[in-house]
Design an enzyme around this catalytic site. Structure first.
Site, mmCIF file in Angstrom:
data_model
loop_
_atom_site.group_PDB
_atom_site.id
_atom_site.type_symbol
_atom_site.label_atom_id
_atom_site.label_comp_id
_atom_site.label_asym_id
_atom_site.label_seq_id
_atom_site.Cartn_x
_atom_site.Cartn_y
_atom_site.Cartn_z
ATOM 1 N N GLY A 1 -22.415 27.172 -26.466
ATOM 2 C CA GLY A 1 -22.068 28.334 -27.271
ATOM 3 C C GLY A 1 -20.700 28.223 -27.910
ATOM 4 O O GLY A 1 -20.461 28.780 -28.979
ATOM 5 N N GLU B 1 -27.078 21.822 -23.233
ATOM 6 C CA GLU B 1 -28.104 22.736 -22.727
ATOM 7 C C GLU B 1 -29.326 22.024 -22.168
ATOM 8 O O GLU B 1 -29.961 22.504 -21.215
ATOM 9 C CB GLU B 1 -28.547 23.700 -23.841
ATOM 10 C CG GLU B 1 -27.533 24.785 -24.184
ATOM 11 C CD GLU B 1 -26.571 24.360 -25.272
ATOM 12 O OE1 GLU B 1 -25.967 25.246 -25.904
ATOM 13 O OE2 GLU B 1 -26.408 23.144 -25.494
ATOM 14 N N ALA C 1 -21.653 28.674 -22.742
ATOM 15 C CA ALA C 1 -21.986 30.048 -22.386
ATOM 16 C C ALA C 1 -21.790 30.257 -20.890
ATOM 17 O O ALA C 1 -21.651 29.298 -20.125
ATOM 18 C CB ALA C 1 -23.425 30.356 -22.781
ATOM 19 N N GLU D 1 -21.276 26.311 -30.987
ATOM 20 C CA GLU D 1 -21.937 27.191 -31.951
ATOM 21 C C GLU D 1 -20.952 28.172 -32.573
ATOM 22 O O GLU D 1 -21.020 28.451 -33.783
ATOM 23 C CB GLU D 1 -23.093 27.933 -31.266
ATOM 24 C CG GLU D 1 -24.284 27.018 -31.014
ATOM 25 C CD GLU D 1 -25.357 27.635 -30.153
ATOM 26 O OE1 GLU D 1 -26.546 27.494 -30.484
ATOM 27 O OE2 GLU D 1 -25.011 28.247 -29.117
#
Length: 256
Positions: free
Chosen positions: A107, A130, A64, A110
């Site tokens: 992300g 993360e 992200a 994901e």
């Protein structure tokens, strides 16, 4: 007009190219909005039968956009609700294939896990770093990985935040096809064309039943399977498929 993706079609394959190469396709909120909106557009387009999401040779998506989140607060996140858009991916009815070269982290991992199938380069790396930023996955990573690997291995990878080699992801069934880096896109397109020849209604009904099987009891899953089996017999493709079989010819499915 999209700022962070390029969307186009090749025959009946809808392709989304992630296009932030200067930050290894890091996902900001606008980029995720564009991806999901384009998936929904392809899903409603009768000329499109299969969808592909791909990055570039260096990265699928390396996480992200941290700069976008660094000043976030619990209240600002609650007000923006950045993960609601991700839930719309599960409503897409057509097959989605992720094409992973390089990194699929945070992300980006994901996003790949939200796809139905993953084709990856042998040297690709997956992971959730993360924890090293003092946070954790938030767009379904803990759930997807636990369902794929079991809680012990999922905890190991997510707690340590270390990259997962594509070979390990393949061994756990996270990756469907593992090929040389220079062949990743070719293999993904070959798979997409194979799926595009299948009856679209059957693909849709199968996708619903298989994804539901993860959470439903065995009996509830069997009930859904039977319902979808019966629905398939309302399609012209069912009639075409069985007629073609009896006539010993290849079927031509029209999605009707």
């Amino acid at each position: 007009m999209s700022n962070y993706i390029r969307a186009f079609s090749q025959d009946d394959i809808g392709i989304i190219q992630l296009d932030r190469p200067e930050v290894l396709n890091a996902l900001n909120r606008e980029m995720v909005d564009e991806i999901v909106a384009q998936l929904e557009s392809f899903d409603q387009n009768n000329a499109i039968r299969v969808m592909i999401i791909k990055g570039n040779e260096k990265a699928f998506a390396a996480g992200a956009d941290i700069e976008e989140m660094v000043h976030s607060t619990p209240l600002s996140l609650e007000m923006v609700n950045p993960f609601a858009v991700w839930d719309r991916i599960s409503l897409i009815k057509k097959p989605i294939i992720a094409v992973v070269n390089g990194f699929a982290l945070g992300g980006g991992f994901e996003l790949a896990l939200h796809c139905d199938l993953i084709v990856a380069a042998e040297d690709a790396k997956f992971g959730f770093p993360e924890v090293k930023l003092g946070v954790m996955p938030g767009a379904g990573g803990t759930q997807f990985l636990t369902k794929a690997m079991g809680p012990r291995k999922a905890l190991e990878f997510i707690w340590l935040g270390e990259p997962m080699p594509a070979k390990i992801a393949y061994q756990f069934g996270i990756v469907n096809r593992l090929v040389a880096p220079e062949l990743v896109e070719e293999e993904a397109m070959r798979l997409a064309y194979q799926l595009a020849l299948q009856p679209p209604i059957s693909l849709r009904l199968i996708k619903e039943a298989v994804h539901a099987a993860v959470d439903l009891s065995l009996q509830d899953g069997k009930n859904l399977e039977r319902k979808n089996f019966y629905i398939a017999f309302a399609s012209e493709d069912q009639k075409e498929g069985m007629q073609a079989f009896t006539e010993k010819r290849p079927p031509t499915f029209r999605g009707m």
